[in-house]
Motif scaffolding. Structure first.
Motif, mmCIF file in Angstrom:
data_model
loop_
_atom_site.group_PDB
_atom_site.id
_atom_site.type_symbol
_atom_site.label_atom_id
_atom_site.label_comp_id
_atom_site.label_asym_id
_atom_site.label_seq_id
_atom_site.Cartn_x
_atom_site.Cartn_y
_atom_site.Cartn_z
ATOM 1 N N LEU A 15 0.838 -1.205 0.000
ATOM 2 C CA LEU A 15 0.000 0.000 0.000
ATOM 3 C C LEU A 15 0.870 1.250 0.000
ATOM 4 O O LEU A 15 0.589 2.215 -0.720
ATOM 5 N N ARG A 16 1.934 1.235 0.816
ATOM 6 C CA ARG A 16 2.845 2.390 0.846
ATOM 7 C C ARG A 16 3.567 2.540 -0.505
ATOM 8 O O ARG A 16 3.753 3.647 -0.993
ATOM 9 N N ARG A 18 2.446 1.659 -3.435
ATOM 10 C CA ARG A 18 1.480 2.203 -4.400
ATOM 11 C C ARG A 18 1.360 3.718 -4.292
ATOM 12 O O ARG A 18 1.078 4.397 -5.276
ATOM 13 N N GLN A 19 1.607 4.237 -3.114
ATOM 14 C CA GLN A 19 1.512 5.696 -2.893
ATOM 15 C C GLN A 19 2.826 6.416 -3.206
ATOM 16 O O GLN A 19 2.922 7.628 -3.033
ATOM 17 N N ASP A 21 6.009 5.575 -1.886
ATOM 18 C CA ASP A 21 6.943 5.581 -0.752
ATOM 19 C C ASP A 21 8.249 4.890 -1.172
ATOM 20 O O ASP A 21 8.281 3.685 -1.423
ATOM 21 N N ARG A 65 3.540 0.766 -10.081
ATOM 22 C CA ARG A 65 3.202 0.508 -8.683
ATOM 23 C C ARG A 65 1.722 0.691 -8.371
ATOM 24 O O ARG A 65 1.173 0.021 -7.512
ATOM 25 N N GLU A 66 1.049 1.599 -9.106
ATOM 26 C CA GLU A 66 -0.381 1.843 -8.844
ATOM 27 C C GLU A 66 -1.234 0.614 -9.161
ATOM 28 O O GLU A 66 -2.335 0.475 -8.675
#
Length: 195
Positions: A15-16, A18-19, A21, A65-66
Motif C-alpha cells: 500500500l505504501r 502504491r503511494q 513511498d 506501482r499503482e
C-alpha cells in the motif's frame, strides 16, 4: 553484508509502495533482489544481462506501482515479471545470433562476388591486351569464334573469307597464346571471363 529484513506486513508495504513511498520500494528491493538474481542467473548464465534484467524488473515495479494488488503475494508477481524478462532476453539473444549469422553470411557472399568480379576484370583486361597483340583480322576472327561463339561458317560469311582461313587464324592465335602461357579458352571454360 546487509541482510534484508523480512517483510512483516507485506500488504502494508505494498500500500505504501502504491503511494510512491521510496522506503517501501527499497525494502521490497532488498528483500527480493538476490532471490530474483539467482533465479534469473540459473536461466541465463550471464551476470551482466541478469543485473540489467533485475534493474529493469524493479523499474517496471516502480513505474507500475499503482497497479499492484496489495491483497496478492508480491513474490509471485515479481517472479512472473522475471520469467517474462528472461524469456524476452532469450528471444533477443536468439534473434541477435541469427541476425549476426545472416550478416556474416551476407558479408561473405558480397566479398566473394567482389573478389570474383575483380579477377574477372583482371583476366578480361589481360585477354584484351593479348588480343591487341594479334594482327587485326586474326583478332576479329578469334573474337567472333571464341568469344562471341559464332561458327567458322558464320564468321566466313560475315568477313568474306574462307572457312580454311578462319581455321588458320584460330590456330595461329592459339599458338601465340600458348607461347605466352595463357589459355583464354580455359579461362572462358572456368567462367572467369564474361565479355
Amino acid at each position: 553484508m546487509n541482510t534484508p529484513r523480512p517483510l512483516t506486513d507485506e500488504r502494508e508495504l505494498l500500500l505504501r509502495l502504491r503511494q510512491g513511498d521510496h522506503r517501501a520500494f527499497n525494502r521490497l528491493y532488498d528483500a527480493f533482489k538476490d532471490k530474483l538474481f539467482g533465479n534469473l542467473y540459473q536461466m541465463l548464465r550471464d551476470r551482466d544481462t541478469v543485473e540489467e534484467l533485475v534493474q529493469d524488473l524493479f523499474m517496471n515495479v516502480w513505474n507500475n506501482r499503482e497497479h499492484i494488488d496489495p491483497d496478492r503475494p508480491i513474490k509471485a508477481y515479481l517472479f512472473r515479471i522475471a520469467a517474462n524478462l528472461a524469456r524476452n532476453a532469450m528471444k533477443r539473444a536468439y534473434h541477435d545470433r541469427r541476425m549476426r549469422a545472416a550478416l556474416v553470411a551476407s558479408a561473405g557472399e558480397t566479398y566473394t562476388h567482389v573478389e570474383e568480379d575483380l579477377v574477372r576484370e583482371e583476366n578480361t583486361a589481360l585477354l584484351y591486351r593479348l588480343l591487341d597483340q594479334l594482327p587485326p583480322q586474326r583478332r576479329r576472327v578469334y573474337v567472333l569464334c571464341k568469344l562471341d561463339g559464332k561458327t567458322y561458317k558464320e564468321v566466313s560469311a560475315e568477313l568474306g573469307i574462307s572457312e580454311v582461313t578462319v581455321n588458320d587464324h584460330i590456330k595461329k592465335a592459339n599458338a601465340h597464346f600458348r607461347k605466352l602461357h595463357f589459355d583464354p579458352l580455359l579461362a572462358l571454360a572456368l567462367g572467369v571471363l564474361l565479355l
